[in-house]
Write an enzyme that holds these catalytic residues in place. Structure first.
Site, mmCIF file in Angstrom:
data_model
loop_
_atom_site.group_PDB
_atom_site.id
_atom_site.type_symbol
_atom_site.label_atom_id
_atom_site.label_comp_id
_atom_site.label_asym_id
_atom_site.label_seq_id
_atom_site.Cartn_x
_atom_site.Cartn_y
_atom_site.Cartn_z
ATOM 1 N N SER A 1 0.877 -1.172 0.000
ATOM 2 C CA SER A 1 0.000 0.000 0.000
ATOM 3 C C SER A 1 0.915 1.223 0.000
ATOM 4 O O SER A 1 2.095 1.112 0.361
ATOM 5 C CB SER A 1 -0.940 -0.007 1.211
ATOM 6 N N GLU B 1 1.379 5.569 0.682
ATOM 7 C CA GLU B 1 0.872 6.757 1.388
ATOM 8 C C GLU B 1 1.329 8.036 0.682
ATOM 9 O O GLU B 1 2.493 8.166 0.319
ATOM 10 C CB GLU B 1 1.404 6.721 2.830
ATOM 11 N N ASP C 1 -0.327 15.327 15.798
ATOM 12 C CA ASP C 1 0.546 16.110 16.684
ATOM 13 C C ASP C 1 0.105 17.556 16.636
ATOM 14 O O ASP C 1 -0.241 18.064 15.573
ATOM 15 C CB ASP C 1 2.005 16.010 16.215
ATOM 16 N N PHE D 1 13.022 14.234 10.117
ATOM 17 C CA PHE D 1 11.812 13.423 10.379
ATOM 18 C C PHE D 1 12.066 12.489 11.560
ATOM 19 O O PHE D 1 11.234 12.330 12.433
ATOM 20 C CB PHE D 1 11.521 12.509 9.193
ATOM 21 N N HIS E 1 3.787 -1.157 3.704
ATOM 22 C CA HIS E 1 3.149 0.150 3.463
ATOM 23 C C HIS E 1 4.264 1.168 3.216
ATOM 24 O O HIS E 1 5.108 1.390 4.093
ATOM 25 C CB HIS E 1 2.329 0.545 4.701
HETATM 26 P P1 FAD Z 1 -1.920 7.579 20.163
HETATM 27 O O1 FAD Z 1 -2.177 6.165 19.828
HETATM 28 O O2 FAD Z 1 -3.016 8.358 20.818
HETATM 29 O O3 FAD Z 1 -0.611 7.632 21.080
HETATM 30 C C1 FAD Z 1 0.043 8.874 21.351
HETATM 31 C C2 FAD Z 1 0.871 8.751 22.623
HETATM 32 O O4 FAD Z 1 0.000 8.736 23.753
HETATM 33 C C3 FAD Z 1 1.706 7.477 22.723
HETATM 34 O O5 FAD Z 1 2.911 7.818 23.372
HETATM 35 C C4 FAD Z 1 0.860 6.569 23.581
HETATM 36 O O6 FAD Z 1 1.645 5.584 24.245
HETATM 37 C C5 FAD Z 1 0.246 7.562 24.540
HETATM 38 N N1 FAD Z 1 -1.082 7.169 25.044
HETATM 39 C C6 FAD Z 1 -2.121 6.702 24.341
HETATM 40 N N2 FAD Z 1 -3.195 6.492 25.140
HETATM 41 C C7 FAD Z 1 -2.793 6.836 26.388
HETATM 42 C C8 FAD Z 1 -3.448 6.878 27.665
HETATM 43 N N3 FAD Z 1 -4.725 6.502 27.801
HETATM 44 N N4 FAD Z 1 -2.723 7.323 28.728
HETATM 45 C C9 FAD Z 1 -1.435 7.720 28.596
HETATM 46 N N5 FAD Z 1 -0.765 7.703 27.408
HETATM 47 C C10 FAD Z 1 -1.448 7.278 26.330
HETATM 48 N N6 FAD Z 1 0.023 12.470 11.869
HETATM 49 C C11 FAD Z 1 -0.786 13.380 11.287
HETATM 50 O O7 FAD Z 1 -0.962 14.480 11.824
HETATM 51 N N7 FAD Z 1 -1.430 13.115 10.104
HETATM 52 C C12 FAD Z 1 -1.299 11.932 9.468
HETATM 53 O O8 FAD Z 1 -1.884 11.725 8.407
HETATM 54 C C13 FAD Z 1 -0.438 10.944 10.052
HETATM 55 N N8 FAD Z 1 -0.303 9.716 9.483
HETATM 56 C C14 FAD Z 1 0.441 8.748 10.130
HETATM 57 C C15 FAD Z 1 0.471 7.454 9.588
HETATM 58 C C16 FAD Z 1 1.190 6.439 10.242
HETATM 59 C C17 FAD Z 1 1.181 5.044 9.647
HETATM 60 C C18 FAD Z 1 1.895 6.726 11.436
HETATM 61 C C19 FAD Z 1 2.711 5.653 12.127
HETATM 62 C C20 FAD Z 1 1.870 8.013 11.978
HETATM 63 C C21 FAD Z 1 1.126 9.030 11.346
HETATM 64 N N9 FAD Z 1 1.021 10.315 11.885
HETATM 65 C C22 FAD Z 1 0.213 11.266 11.280
HETATM 66 C C23 FAD Z 1 1.770 10.688 13.079
HETATM 67 C C24 FAD Z 1 0.958 10.484 14.378
HETATM 68 O O9 FAD Z 1 -0.146 11.339 14.388
HETATM 69 C C25 FAD Z 1 1.903 10.802 15.539
HETATM 70 O O10 FAD Z 1 2.878 9.798 15.641
HETATM 71 C C26 FAD Z 1 1.247 11.095 16.869
HETATM 72 O O11 FAD Z 1 2.260 11.637 17.747
HETATM 73 C C27 FAD Z 1 0.661 9.892 17.577
HETATM 74 O O12 FAD Z 1 -0.428 9.406 16.927
HETATM 75 P P2 FAD Z 1 -1.113 8.015 17.383
HETATM 76 O O13 FAD Z 1 -2.323 7.861 16.582
HETATM 77 O O14 FAD Z 1 -0.104 6.953 17.406
HETATM 78 O O15 FAD Z 1 -1.485 8.433 18.897
#
Ligand code: FAD
Length: 283
Positions: free
Chosen positions: A11, A13, A104, A211, A261
């Site tokens: 896939s 991105e 973020d 990055f 991916h």
């Molecule tokens: P989460 O899963 O919410 O985790 C974030 C942090 O919070 C982690 O350290 C986790 O351990 C911690 N955490 C989670 N739940 C809890 C809780 N209940 N209590 C305490 N700590 C907790 N960013 C963008 O802005 N746009 C995009 O399109 C984008 N695409 C991406 C695609 C991929 C495949 C990846 C791997 C990353 C992408 N990102 C994107 C980056 C991503 O948004 C960042 O890495 C962001 O910092 C974390 O997102 P997450 O969804 O992993 O967050």
């Protein structure tokens, strides 16, 4: 149909382009990458909705071309009403897959909104739309930079699965062991969804180092030093990058990775070479 000898799924991105030239270039990129019969093309989403319209336009264009398009959707700084509108729009257009993230907060801004973590967004999507979407979430073989501990980060992936995620895509990495150990640990704590490695080709060392420092991906010292040694010799740098990433992908597939991916940065040539290398090596 896949190219000859390609026995693995891929896939790709993209980021949503800003200019007419960028849109045209992405069309060309898609045409080239479509030859590898991808499961889907995904399109990133700026945290706080900054690319909302461009993400939607790019996704709909991909869909009109007859490919499966997966918008990324991030929840930080967004309200439930905004996310609901977006989900309804994607449903109305027949989009079936989402890459679901926290996002973020741009530096200097204060995070406001109805969601703190991606798990809450997954829960919300399931509550609003049931099983309609295939939900991808992010995973971190070298752990998320804000994670309190590796175990807490793994539990977060489990929380996202329990909230309804169907599969995960990892942050990129250059150390295959990090992925294999991560997958083993997922297994141990009952994470049963596929964890697909995210693969970042090497185009430019300055950009990659920037990055990587933000997202916590490690560039192994030997690789960084060898890439730096090439200085402005981009052809040699890219050739090494292609070798390293092709080998990494071969190891990942041989070790059981479910598919690959690719983070394309809207470019096709390097990735096409990598995929052809992997296919040739398997021959
Ligand atoms: P989460 O899963 O919410 O985790 C974030 C942090 O919070 C982690 O350290 C986790 O351990 C911690 N955490 C989670 N739940 C809890 C809780 N209940 N209590 C305490 N700590 C907790 N960013 C963008 O802005 N746009 C995009 O399109 C984008 N695409 C991406 C695609 C991929 C495949 C990846 C791997 C990353 C992408 N990102 C994107 C980056 C991503 O948004 C960042 O890495 C962001 O910092 C974390 O997102 P997450 O969804 O992993 O967050």
């Amino acid at each position: 149909m896949k190219t000859p000898n390609q026995e693995f799924e891929v896939s790709f991105e993209f980021f949503p382009p800003k200019t007419a030239e960028g849109i045209e270039k992405l069309r060309e990129t898609r045409k080239e990458l479509a030859k590898f019969d991808p499961e889907f093309f995904s399109v990133t989403f700026g945290a706080g909705g900054s690319t909302r319209d461009r993400t939607m336009e790019t996704v709909l264009e991909i869909q009109r071309e007859g490919y499966q398009a997966a918008p990324h959707i991030s929840c930080i700084s967004s309200s439930k009403a905004e996310i609901r509108d977006l989900l309804q729009a994607y449903q109305a257009h027949g989009i079936k897959r989402l890459v679901t993230l926290r996002g973020d907060v741009p530096s200097g801004e204060v995070s406001a909104g109805d969601f703190r973590y991606a798990s809450e967004l997954v829960e919300f999507i399931r509550a609003e739309t049931g099983d309609y979407f295939h939900i991808e979430v992010a995973a971190y073989p070298e752990f998320h930079p804000e994670a309190k501990t590796p175990a807490a980060d793994l539990l977060n992936l489990k929380r996202k699965m329990d909230a309804g995620a169907n599969s995960a895509i990892t942050q990129y990495f250059y150390n295959a062991d990090a992925y294999f150990r991560f997958v083993d640990q997922c297994d141990e704590i009952g994470i049963t969804i596929p964890v697909v490695p995210g693969v970042m080709p090497i185009y430019n060392i300055t950009q990659l180092a920037r990055f990587s420092s933000i997202c916590g991906a490690e560039i192994p010292r030997w690789l960084k030093m060898r890439l730096e040694e090439y200085g402005d010799d981009m052809a040699s740098l890219r050739a090494l990058g292609v070798d390293v990433v092709s080998e990494l992908c071969e190891m990942l597939l041989a070790g059981g990775a479910p598919s690959l991916h690719f983070y394309t940065l809207n470019q096709s040539a390097t990735i096409a070479t990598i995929i052809n290398n992997i296919s040739a090596a398997a021959d």
